[in-house]
Design an enzyme around this catalytic site. Structure first.
Site, PDB file in Angstrom:
ATOM      1  N   ALA A  39       0.629  -3.114  25.912  1.00 19.98           N
ATOM      2  CA  ALA A  39       0.689  -2.383  27.205  1.00 19.98           C
ATOM      3  C   ALA A  39       2.027  -3.424  27.757  1.00 19.98           C
ATOM      4  CB  ALA A  39      -0.205  -2.148  27.718  1.00 19.98           C
ATOM      5  N   GLU A 125       6.781 -15.263  -4.558  1.00 19.61           N
ATOM      6  CA  GLU A 125       7.278 -13.741  -3.458  1.00 19.61           C
ATOM      7  C   GLU A 125       6.730 -13.033  -3.420  1.00 19.61           C
ATOM      8  OE1 GLU A 125      10.832 -13.957  -1.915  1.00 19.61           O
ATOM      9  OE2 GLU A 125      10.982 -16.520  -2.470  1.00 19.61           O
ATOM     10  N   LYS A 127       6.347  -8.753  -4.229  1.00 18.02           N
ATOM     11  CA  LYS A 127       8.101  -8.659  -4.325  1.00 18.02           C
ATOM     12  C   LYS A 127       8.509  -7.541  -3.477  1.00 18.02           C
ATOM     13  CE  LYS A 127      11.458  -6.696  -7.802  1.00 18.02           C
ATOM     14  NZ  LYS A 127      12.010  -5.177  -6.815  1.00 18.02           N
ATOM     15  N   ASP A 129       8.695  -3.653  -1.800  1.00 21.83           N
ATOM     16  CA  ASP A 129       9.295  -2.378  -2.015  1.00 21.83           C
ATOM     17  C   ASP A 129       9.494  -1.934  -0.668  1.00 21.83           C
ATOM     18  OD1 ASP A 129       9.763  -0.828  -3.330  1.00 21.83           O
ATOM     19  OD2 ASP A 129       7.748   0.484  -3.863  1.00 21.83           O
ATOM     20  N   TYR A 236      14.265 -13.150   2.595  1.00 17.33           N
ATOM     21  CA  TYR A 236      14.064 -14.334   1.099  1.00 17.33           C
ATOM     22  C   TYR A 236      14.692 -15.232   0.051  1.00 17.33           C
ATOM     23  CZ  TYR A 236      15.047  -9.837  -0.535  1.00 17.33           C
ATOM     24  OH  TYR A 236      15.633  -8.143  -1.071  1.00 17.33           O
ATOM     25  N   LYS A 346       6.512  -6.962 -12.155  1.00 16.71           N
ATOM     26  CA  LYS A 346       6.167  -5.585 -11.621  1.00 16.71           C
ATOM     27  C   LYS A 346       4.986  -5.498 -12.021  1.00 16.71           C
ATOM     28  CE  LYS A 346      10.041  -3.023 -10.255  1.00 16.71           C
ATOM     29  NZ  LYS A 346      11.062  -2.910 -11.287  1.00 16.71           N
ATOM     30  N   CYS A 440     -15.238  32.523  -4.347  1.00 12.61           N
ATOM     31  CA  CYS A 440     -15.301  31.349  -4.789  1.00 12.61           C
ATOM     32  C   CYS A 440     -15.677  31.532  -6.273  1.00 12.61           C
ATOM     33  CB  CYS A 440     -16.969  31.156  -4.319  1.00 12.61           C
ATOM     34  SG  CYS A 440     -17.674  29.593  -5.268  1.00 12.61           S
ATOM     35  N   CYS A 443     -19.521  31.492  -7.581  1.00  9.07           N
ATOM     36  CA  CYS A 443     -20.283  32.155  -7.397  1.00  9.07           C
ATOM     37  C   CYS A 443     -19.604  33.271  -6.704  1.00  9.07           C
ATOM     38  CB  CYS A 443     -21.596  31.579  -6.328  1.00  9.07           C
ATOM     39  SG  CYS A 443     -20.882  31.221  -5.152  1.00  9.07           S
ATOM     40  N   CYS A 458     -16.579  27.715   0.740  1.00 11.98           N
ATOM     41  CA  CYS A 458     -18.040  28.738  -0.253  1.00 11.98           C
ATOM     42  C   CYS A 458     -18.674  29.274   0.587  1.00 11.98           C
ATOM     43  CB  CYS A 458     -17.754  28.448  -1.240  1.00 11.98           C
ATOM     44  SG  CYS A 458     -19.439  29.360  -2.725  1.00 11.98           S
ATOM     45  N   CYS A 464     -24.645  29.019  -4.677  1.00 15.63           N
ATOM     46  CA  CYS A 464     -23.478  28.782  -5.917  1.00 15.63           C
ATOM     47  C   CYS A 464     -23.692  27.372  -6.638  1.00 15.63           C
ATOM     48  CB  CYS A 464     -22.592  28.595  -4.639  1.00 15.63           C
ATOM     49  SG  CYS A 464     -21.409  28.104  -5.834  1.00 15.63           S
TER      50      CYS A 464
HETATM   51  S1  IVH Z   1      15.509 -12.336  -4.512  1.00 19.87           S
HETATM   52  C1  IVH Z   1      19.031 -13.646  -6.342  1.00 19.87           C
HETATM   53  N1  IVH Z   1      12.927 -11.219  -3.045  1.00 19.87           N
HETATM   54  O1  IVH Z   1      14.323  -6.418  -4.967  1.00 19.87           O
HETATM   55  C2  IVH Z   1      17.918 -12.460  -6.008  1.00 19.87           C
HETATM   56  N2  IVH Z   1      13.900  -9.566  -4.126  1.00 19.87           N
HETATM   57  O2  IVH Z   1      15.895  -6.919  -7.844  1.00 19.87           O
HETATM   58  C3  IVH Z   1      18.407 -11.800  -4.975  1.00 19.87           C
HETATM   59  N3  IVH Z   1      13.147  -7.288  -3.438  1.00 19.87           N
HETATM   60  O3  IVH Z   1      17.338  -5.758  -4.110  1.00 19.87           O
HETATM   61  C4  IVH Z   1      16.414 -11.169  -4.777  1.00 19.87           C
HETATM   62  N4  IVH Z   1      11.321  -8.563  -2.571  1.00 19.87           N
HETATM   63  O4  IVH Z   1      15.398  -5.636  -2.193  1.00 19.87           O
HETATM   64  C5  IVH Z   1      13.895 -11.108  -3.601  1.00 19.87           C
HETATM   65  N5  IVH Z   1      11.060 -11.948  -2.449  1.00 19.87           N
HETATM   66  C6  IVH Z   1      12.155 -11.279  -2.564  1.00 19.87           C
HETATM   67  C7  IVH Z   1      12.070  -9.082  -3.067  1.00 19.87           C
HETATM   68  C8  IVH Z   1      13.272  -9.131  -3.582  1.00 19.87           C
HETATM   69  C9  IVH Z   1      11.772  -7.100  -3.151  1.00 19.87           C
HETATM   70  C10 IVH Z   1      13.923  -6.720  -3.901  1.00 19.87           C
HETATM   71  C11 IVH Z   1      15.528  -6.734  -3.987  1.00 19.87           C
HETATM   72  C12 IVH Z   1      16.456  -6.882  -4.922  1.00 19.87           C
HETATM   73  C13 IVH Z   1      16.256  -5.877  -5.232  1.00 19.87           C
HETATM   74  C14 IVH Z   1      16.205  -7.435  -6.596  1.00 19.87           C
END
Ligand code: IVH
Length: 699
Positions: A39, A125, A127, A129, A236, A346, A440, A443, A458, A464
């Site tokens: 706010a 780091e 990854k 999504d 990143y 992954k 149901c 029953c 139900c 039941c």
């Molecule tokens: S580095 C040269 N760091 O993953 C490296 N990518 O499969 C360039 N992504 O297209 C990517 N988190 O969309 C990097 N901490 C992270 C990431 C990351 C997500 C994604 C990004 C990239 C894909 C690569």
């Protein structure tokens, strides 16, 4: 007031407001530590907008008010990336990670960059999504934003990206002449869910997951729509970097394949580069990024992040390991379109698509009908899933899921798998809509749905068998009568044979008859009879909870038990008397009243008494030593279970919560405490072990 201030004052105030708003943006998005409420933030924005309305000459493209989105485009322009945007090689198991680390170590040793006994240093780091984006800053100003596209050419989404508050429109400190920042645009899960709710309410498209919602929001031709979408951004990596201020040594040039320009970087480590980006005001995921050395360090990070995954506000699909030294990265170079110095490890996918073979309904303890999806088996979230919940009828309509569809199934952590939605392109011509049965399946009683409820029920009640079974299982549960060994298979047999019609019948079971049932031996039958016998003297609160009265959870049951002291006085109390118990409102009072008004339920209480069931008085609070204090429990304590600790804390007037905030009085941490402990340390919340807690309880 605007009329009375002159242009000079207005300009000064606008500059002040912008600086202040930017500071709050940075606190919120970069440091994840806001210092004002939404706010208060809105009030600052409104004041600035008013000033700009009164003095239009004050409006600049960088003003925070300009995040509302420019006029719609007819198509996106294309942007060719000065330095290509690469993808990453993937690993799915520990061996692949070890092989990556070995390759890195061998190459670096060969180049004399790593000693024979040294392990490579990595930066790890999450990854994220979402979708990759490249931001181009010139003289510190955001001039262009582009999607990854095929890595060479992407779409120009500048107008859209300008609406994302986490993306600074101009950089702080001393930015270089040209800086391309790479990172991920994403949407928090909670924001995604509320976006979907409002989309559905307006009859507009709902998104399958936060990533699709983020992508759809960014690839909007109308930036005013993007402006309303809660997008986030984390940096990143970087592309072109040019013209560093002052006399900065030209330490390292990064000629990525196909690069048009050579970049000059101010630091020799990836981690230091990210710190630099953060200093320039860009959000970097600092809290979760970590250095690690060797394959063991990488795998440890993977495990740790995996454990935290379910509690993160956003989705991640793995972790990324990057060789931290930039000169070492240069030596390692690239294969095809991916760097040899980085690897994506992954997680098992939380979502997968499969065919929805049928929708059946399940009957719960209170008669609630839950549609369940029967699926072609699919591996998701680390297990094979064949059933998933569809919640209720409205949810099926809202998602437009039809029998025969290919659907997205989600299983996150230990949460029950759910059907997220259909894949519309794959809908077969003979896909059928789900029709809620009128009676149901167990029953045959009518299924009814009152207007104010999303749930169909139900109407058979304890007639039941499905409801009887669930009622018994609930009553036997750990927080109710705690009858160890009375599981689903056994309850099925007892109810189906007609031997157990109500809770009271449990108490007349003999070891002899139990031993004759499927999956039962003599010993387990005796153990079960002993457990049932023990359940003849539950606390009054547990018995009340075991009865499964709607709206009466374990805490309410305990409060009511303490207030009334005996089952008789609860049965005699009218609604007004019931509502006088602590934390009991009209809904709960009405529900308890209706339950005991039912002759059948009163009869069960009589039968229980006849079977020798005599609840003992609920212990009152042992004091109020912990009154008003909230505790969070994490990890495994040496002697106490979490239930033990919870009971003692509640008995002393304290509260127990599942998540750590500034309001948490103490975090009680045992062995293998996870992210809650980290959060406590971050927020400066005092941390206790089991002994510390006992001391606090005066034990
Ligand atoms: S580095 C040269 N760091 O993953 C490296 N990518 O499969 C360039 N992504 O297209 C990517 N988190 O969309 C990097 N901490 C992270 C990431 C990351 C997500 C994604 C990004 C990239 C894909 C690569």
């Amino acid at each position: 007031m605007a009329a009375r201030i002159d242009a000079e004052q207005a300009a000064r105030r606008a500059a002040e407001l912008r600086a202040e708003i930017e500071q709050h943006n940075e606190r919120y998005y970069v440091h994840d530590a806001p210092t004002i409420s939404d706010a208060e933030y809105d009030a600052l924005m409104r004041e600035l907008a008013q000033l700009e309305a009164d003095f239009p000459e004050l409006v600049t493209p960088e003003s925070p008010t300009q995040r509302v989105g420019a006029a719609p485009l007819s198509a996106f322009g294309s942007v060719s990336h000065a330095v290509p945007m690469l993808s990453l090689g993937n690993a799915f198991d520990a061996e692949e990670v070890q092989a990556f680390d070995r390759r890195v170590a061998d190459t670096l040793r060969g180049a004399g960059l790593l000693g024979p006994d040294e392990s490579p240093e990595y930066f790890c780091e999450q990854k994220l999504d979402g979708l990759a984006i490249s931001l181009r800053y010139e003289a510190g100003k955001l001039v262009q934003a582009a999607t990854r596209g095929d890595g060479q050419t992407g779409e120009d989404v500048t107008s859209n990206v300008r609406t994302i508050r986490a993306v600074p429109l101009h950089l702080k400190g001393e930015p270089p002449r040209v800086l391309e920042v790479r990172g991920e645009v994403l949407m928090n899960r909670a924001d995604f869910e509320s976006l979907n709710r409002s989309q559905a309410a307006r009859g507009e498209k709902v998104f399958v997951n936060p990533r699709n919602a983020a992508a759809g929001s960014l690839r909007q031709l109308d930036p005013r729509i993007t402006a309303k979408r809660p997008l986030r951004f984390f940096a990143y990596s970087w592309g072109e970097v040019h013209g560093l201020p002052g006399r900065q040594a030209e330490l390292f040039s990064e000629p990525a394949p196909g690069a048009r320009q050579q970049s000059t970087l101010p630091h020799e480590r990836h981690s230091a580069m990210l710190d630099w980006l953060a200093e320039l005001g860009l959000p970097v995921n600092k809290r979760h990024n970590r250095r690690a050395s060797g394959a063991a360090g990488l795998l440890e990070y993977y495990e740790q992040v995996g454990g935290e995954r379910a509690n993160l506000p956003y989705d991640i699909d793995g972790v990324v390991y990057k060789v931290d030294s930039l000169p070492a990265q240069k030596v390692l170079g690239f294969v095809a379109r991916a760097p040899r110095f980085a690897l994506a490890h992954k997680f098992p996918a939380e979502e997968a698509s499969t065919r929805l073979v049928d929708i059946e309904v399940q009957v719960g303890r209170t008669g609630a009908i839950t549609p369940v999806a029967r699926l072609q088996p699919v591996f998701v979230g680390g297990v094979t899933v064949t059933n998933a919940t569809l919640h209720n009828e409205d949810e099926i309509r809202r998602k437009d899921v039809r029998i025969g569809d290919t659907v997205i199934v989600r299983r996150a952590g230990d949460v029950i798998p759910e059907v997220v939605g259909p894949v519309p392109d794959k809908r077969p011509a003979d896909a059928r809509e789900f029709v809620m049965p009128k009676s149901c399946p167990v029953c045959g009683s009518a299924i009814e749905r009152t207007e104010d409820e999303a749930i169909a029920r139900c109407t058979g009640g304890l007639f039941c068998a499905a409801q009887r079974k669930q009622t018994l299982l609930h009553a036997a549960g750990r927080k109710a009568l705690d009858i160890d060994g009375l599981g689903e298979k056994l309850v099925d047999q007892l109810v189906e044979s007609g031997r157990v019609k109500s809770l009271a019948d449990l108490y007349s079971l003999t070891a002899f008859e139990l031993a004759a049932l499927d999956r039962m031996g003599k010993k387990s039958a005796e153990n079960l009879v002993a457990a049932i016998d023990k359940a003849r003297t539950p606390t009054l609160g547990r018995l009340l909870f075991a009865l499964g009265i709607r709206h009466v959870g374990e805490t309410t049951a305990r409060d009511v038990a303490r207030h009334f002291g005996s089952i008789e006085s609860i049965m005699q109390a009218d609604e007004e008397a019931l509502a006088s118990a602590p934390d009991v409102g009209p809904v709960v009072a009405g529900s308890i009243r209706r339950f005991f008004a039912e002759p059948h339920n009163r009869e069960i209480i009589e039968l229980l008494k006849a079977q020798g069931v005599h609840p003992v008085a609920e212990a009152g609070p042992q004091g109020d030593t912990l009154s008003g204090k909230t505790f969070v429990l994490t990890g495994t304590m040496p002697n106490w279970t979490r239930d033990d600790a919870t009971r003692h804390i509640l008995a002393a007037g304290g509260k127990v919560s599942g998540s750590v905030s500034k309001k948490t009085a103490y975090v009680v941490a045992g062995e293998d405490a996870g992210s809650k402990l980290l959060k406590a340390q971050e927020l400066g919340v005092p941390v206790l072990d089991e002994d510390g807690l006992k001391a606090l309880l005066g034990m």
